[in-house]
Design an enzyme around this catalytic site. Structure first.
Site, PDB file in Angstrom:
ATOM      1  N   GLU A 107     -26.799 -31.022  33.236  1.00 23.87           N
ATOM      2  CA  GLU A 107     -28.066 -30.314  33.126  1.00 23.87           C
ATOM      3  C   GLU A 107     -28.042 -29.093  34.038  1.00 23.87           C
ATOM      4  OE1 GLU A 107     -30.798 -33.388  34.175  1.00 23.87           O
ATOM      5  OE2 GLU A 107     -30.287 -33.336  36.290  1.00 23.87           O
TER       6      GLU A 107
ATOM      7  N   HIS B 103     -35.489 -33.632  37.815  1.00 25.63           N
ATOM      8  CA  HIS B 103     -34.767 -33.965  39.034  1.00 25.63           C
ATOM      9  C   HIS B 103     -34.870 -32.840  40.058  1.00 25.63           C
ATOM     10  CE1 HIS B 103     -33.200 -37.404  37.049  1.00 25.63           C
ATOM     11  NE2 HIS B 103     -32.418 -36.737  36.226  1.00 25.63           N
TER      12      HIS B 103
END
Length: 293
Positions: free
Chosen positions: A209, A248
């Site tokens: 990501e 995150h």
């Protein structure tokens, strides 16, 4: 041969008497993981989940023969728990705790230098070896034993990819969540290296990501190695806005750094197959293995 976790792994849980530790350790034991005790300072000598509770990791390690630990300690004290396990020389520590303070993780990384401990996490969903054991918080039910290793920065996408690989009739060898916080233990490149060396792993899926440089480090490693086993990657966050954290703590694109397009370009140039979308990972892996065959 599974990576990190096998039937001989004897696990301690740091923070087992809290709600999260209690819930997830019970699920781990149901799955077949050999949990041998818990650590909660001040509660040593008690029993929880029919397991002994200790004040200190070192004492528990001596009495139980444990060779792994999982950390469910809240963020303010999580780093101290990891360092305690490192100083007790446990070979494997998995830290589930999310958003451990960055400076605390710097101290943990310093403690790891020269240590015999491998740290997975923090902010890791854990390690899963289908039919053998799980050391973490991931959902189970769709996993099956097979030949595809998975290394991931995303817990939710891991569940999706596991289900797709099973639906493709392939199954998984070992699934590893490296963690989504900016500073953590073992990275994607080291996990890829271990899976490529594993005789039971025929292909590896990387779930990356935005943020950080782990995917670029993987690309450099693959370009130099040119492995015979297929490596497939899913990189999410193509439309993520700049300088805004997306989920995150480590999923943050800065100007000119850490964007999905740059990661995809580096991996493609190294010979990694890119899954065009999350729902096509299983098919991409199947095609890669068919082409190899």
């Amino acid at each position: 041969m599974a990576v990190f976790l096998n039937r001989d792994t004897r696990v301690l849980c740091q923070g087992m008497t809290g709600w999260a530790g209690t819930h997830h350790v019970a699920r781990m034991m149901e799955y077949g993981t050999q949990v041998v005790g818990g650590i909660t300072p001040g509660k040593g000598g008690r029993s929880h989940l029919n397991l002994p509770v200790y004040d200190r990791v070192a004492d528990a390690q001596v009495e139980t023969g444990a060779n792994a630990s999982i950390v469910f300690v809240p963020p303010p004290n999580a780093a101290a728990a990891m360092i305690e396990a490192i100083e007790a020389e446990l070979p494997l520590v998995v830290a589930v705790t999310e958003r451990v303070p960055t400076l605390d993780m710097v101290r943990v990384r310093a403690a790891l230098k020269g240590a015999r401990t491998i740290l997975v996490g923090a902010n890791s969903q854990g390690i899963l070896v289908p039919g053998v054991g799980k050391l973490g918080v991931m959902a189970t039910g769709s996993e099956r034993p097979g030949g595809v290793g998975i290394v991931s920065r995303s817990a939710s996408l891991t569940s999706e990819v596991v289900a797709q690989i099973t639906a493709a009739g392939l199954g998984q060898s070992t699934t590893i969540g490296v963690g989504g916080d900016p500073i953590h233990g073992i990275g994607m490149r080291e996990c890829l290296e271990l899976l490529l060396a594993d005789v039971d792993t025929q292909a590896v899926v990387l779930i990356g990501e935005i943020g950080g440089t782990e995917e670029e480090e993987v690309a450099e490693y693959v370009a130099g190695l040119r492995p015979s086993k297929p490596v497939i990657a899913l990189i999410v966050g193509r439309e993520a806005p700049l300088e805004r954290r997306m989920g995150h703590a480590g999923a943050l694109t800065l100007r000119g750094r850490g964007d999905a397009a740059g990661k995809i370009k580096a991996l493609e140039s190294a010979g990694v197959r890119i899954a065009p979308s999350a729902h096509l990972v299983g098919e991409t892996v199947r095609q890669a293995l068919a082409g190899r065959g």
